[in-house]
Write a protein that holds these residues in place. Sequence first.
Motif, PDB file in Angstrom:
ATOM      1  N   LEU A   1       0.811  -1.211   0.000  1.00  0.00           N
ATOM      2  CA  LEU A   1       0.000   0.000   0.000  1.00  0.00           C
ATOM      3  C   LEU A   1       0.851   1.271   0.000  1.00  0.00           C
ATOM      4  O   LEU A   1       0.307   2.372   0.028  1.00  0.00           O
ATOM      5  N   GLY A   2       2.169   1.124  -0.003  1.00  0.00           N
ATOM      6  CA  GLY A   2       3.023   2.288  -0.153  1.00  0.00           C
ATOM      7  C   GLY A   2       3.959   2.593   1.007  1.00  0.00           C
ATOM      8  O   GLY A   2       4.701   3.572   0.959  1.00  0.00           O
ATOM      9  N   MET A   3       3.934   1.813   2.063  1.00  0.00           N
ATOM     10  CA  MET A   3       4.843   2.055   3.182  1.00  0.00           C
ATOM     11  C   MET A   3       6.255   1.667   2.756  1.00  0.00           C
ATOM     12  O   MET A   3       6.471   0.606   2.162  1.00  0.00           O
ATOM     13  N   THR A   4       7.208   2.528   3.018  1.00  0.00           N
ATOM     14  CA  THR A   4       8.595   2.233   2.646  1.00  0.00           C
ATOM     15  C   THR A   4       9.210   1.272   3.653  1.00  0.00           C
ATOM     16  O   THR A   4       8.706   1.100   4.765  1.00  0.00           O
ATOM     17  N   ARG A   5      10.328   0.668   3.256  1.00  0.00           N
ATOM     18  CA  ARG A   5      11.046  -0.229   4.166  1.00  0.00           C
ATOM     19  C   ARG A   5      11.491   0.523   5.415  1.00  0.00           C
ATOM     20  O   ARG A   5      11.456  -0.011   6.515  1.00  0.00           O
ATOM     21  N   GLN A   6      11.913   1.759   5.221  1.00  0.00           N
ATOM     22  CA  GLN A   6      12.367   2.557   6.358  1.00  0.00           C
ATOM     23  C   GLN A   6      11.207   2.831   7.323  1.00  0.00           C
ATOM     24  O   GLN A   6      11.360   2.730   8.532  1.00  0.00           O
ATOM     25  N   GLN A   7      10.034   3.148   6.782  1.00  0.00           N
ATOM     26  CA  GLN A   7       8.872   3.386   7.644  1.00  0.00           C
ATOM     27  C   GLN A   7       8.472   2.115   8.397  1.00  0.00           C
ATOM     28  O   GLN A   7       8.157   2.165   9.587  1.00  0.00           O
ATOM     29  N   LEU A   8       8.503   0.987   7.697  1.00  0.00           N
ATOM     30  CA  LEU A   8       8.161  -0.282   8.334  1.00  0.00           C
ATOM     31  C   LEU A   8       9.194  -0.638   9.409  1.00  0.00           C
ATOM     32  O   LEU A   8       8.833  -1.088  10.501  1.00  0.00           O
TER      33      LEU A   8
END
Length: 147
Positions: free
Chosen positions: A53-60
């Motif tokens: 859905l668009g969450m980046t690896r860094q955000q996750l």
Amino acid sequence: SRVEAFRQSNTMIYDALEVVSWLILLFGVVNLVNTTLSNQLTRRREQAMLRTLGMTRQQLGTMIAWEGLCYALTAAGATLAIGLPVAVGVCRMVSALSYGGTIAYQFPLPEMALFLGVLFGLELLLSGWSIRREEKGGLLERIGQRP
């Protein structure tokens, strides 16, 4: 001889209480590891959906790290909220039975610092493992996985 018997009795009580505290530490750490790992393994599909859905690896990765920090803070808070009154009560009881109520409670600062160090260090390692595991494998195969 009477003084030696008194010392030996006190040493046995102290050693027994210390063993109990180390067992509580061990169970707390095992429980934290179990909670973190089972949470991360059951949420693989959810994390893959967030990535699609668009969450980046860094955000996750940041989300996983903050969740781990919240687990560790909750465990530390629960330990203090439950353990401190119990420890004071046990100290008063042992003091009343053995010393006529003359011994005051002393907070075990070095032991608590060790506990918090192990707790937060272990959570840091588990969060890092979860983030690295997240980077492996394809999104589509994780989405199709059953929890």
